[in-house]
Design a protein around this motif. Structure first.
Motif, PDB file in Angstrom:
ATOM      1  N   GLU A  66      40.523  39.427  35.643  1.00  0.00           N
ATOM      2  CA  GLU A  66      40.276  38.092  36.177  1.00  0.00           C
ATOM      3  C   GLU A  66      40.289  38.127  37.698  1.00  0.00           C
ATOM      4  OE1 GLU A  66      43.214  35.012  35.592  1.00  0.00           O
ATOM      5  OE2 GLU A  66      44.859  36.438  35.679  1.00  0.00           O
ATOM      6  N   ARG A  67      39.532  37.210  38.277  1.00  0.00           N
ATOM      7  CA  ARG A  67      39.471  37.134  39.724  1.00  0.00           C
ATOM      8  C   ARG A  67      40.758  36.504  40.243  1.00  0.00           C
ATOM      9  NH1 ARG A  67      35.961  33.896  43.470  1.00  0.00           N
ATOM     10  NH2 ARG A  67      36.901  34.542  45.409  1.00  0.00           N
ATOM     11  N   VAL A  68      41.298  37.106  41.299  1.00  0.00           N
ATOM     12  CA  VAL A  68      42.474  36.562  41.975  1.00  0.00           C
ATOM     13  C   VAL A  68      41.967  35.450  42.900  1.00  0.00           C
ATOM     14  CG1 VAL A  68      44.345  37.096  43.580  1.00  0.00           C
ATOM     15  CG2 VAL A  68      43.698  38.765  41.820  1.00  0.00           C
ATOM     16  N   PRO A  69      42.554  34.249  42.845  1.00  0.00           N
ATOM     17  CA  PRO A  69      42.057  33.154  43.681  1.00  0.00           C
ATOM     18  C   PRO A  69      42.098  33.514  45.166  1.00  0.00           C
ATOM     19  CG  PRO A  69      43.680  32.353  42.102  1.00  0.00           C
ATOM     20  CD  PRO A  69      43.697  33.849  42.024  1.00  0.00           C
ATOM     21  N   GLY A  70      41.046  33.119  45.866  1.00  0.00           N
ATOM     22  CA  GLY A  70      40.981  33.313  47.314  1.00  0.00           C
ATOM     23  C   GLY A  70      39.934  34.334  47.702  1.00  0.00           C
ATOM     24  N   ARG A  71      39.627  34.342  48.980  1.00  0.00           N
ATOM     25  CA  ARG A  71      38.770  35.366  49.578  1.00  0.00           C
ATOM     26  C   ARG A  71      39.291  35.582  50.981  1.00  0.00           C
ATOM     27  NH1 ARG A  71      33.394  31.739  50.446  1.00  0.00           N
ATOM     28  NH2 ARG A  71      34.045  30.917  52.446  1.00  0.00           N
TER      29      ARG A  71
END
Length: 142
Positions: A66-71
């Protein structure tokens, strides 16, 4: 405006631990720790890039979870996105094949024992919350 180039980082999790990779190059990054990964190639999805980069850099077969929130901005035009990932059944153990000279599996208590690259710190913080949740879930099954 310059188009952003996405760099994917892998928060590779295994048994409640996070894999950290120590950079061996370039010289200005050598000796600092990061989440392994690399640039997304044209026509490639970020998840496919993550799997490819882990194969190239560590010699493992992994899957994005899953993608970790944020960039997180890197030097222009690069931007870092992070996914949690896990080793596929039957994958060999990670080995530092490219751009790294040491790997370390870190428990939540050890996460800050290494000198992380600044741009990876926020992603590591986000991942730590998931690692703690994974450790708590594991404790419930004992």
């Amino acid at each position: 405006m310059t188009e952003r180039i996405v760099v994917v980082g892998a928060a590779l999790l295994d048994g409640g631990r996070l894999l950290a990779a120590r950079r061996s190059a370039p010289p200005e990054l050598a000796g600092r720790w990061e989440l392994p990964g690399g640039k997304v190639e044209p026509g490639e999805t970020p998840e496919a890039a993550l799997v490819r980069e882990l194969r190239e850099e560590l010699g493992v077969e992994a899957e994005a979870v899953e993608r970790v929130p944020g960039r997180w901005p890197l030097r222009p035009p690069y931007v870092l996105y992070v996914w949690t990932a896990r080793l596929r059944a039957g994958s060999s153990a990670p080995k530092p094949l490219q751009d790294h000279d040491e790997l370390r599996w870190l428990t939540p208590a050890e996460i800050w024992d290494v000198d992380w690259l600044e741009q990876d710190v926020p992603a590591v913080r986000e991942t730590l919350a998931r690692l703690d949740a994974e450790a708590d879930a594991g404790a419930d099954t004992i």
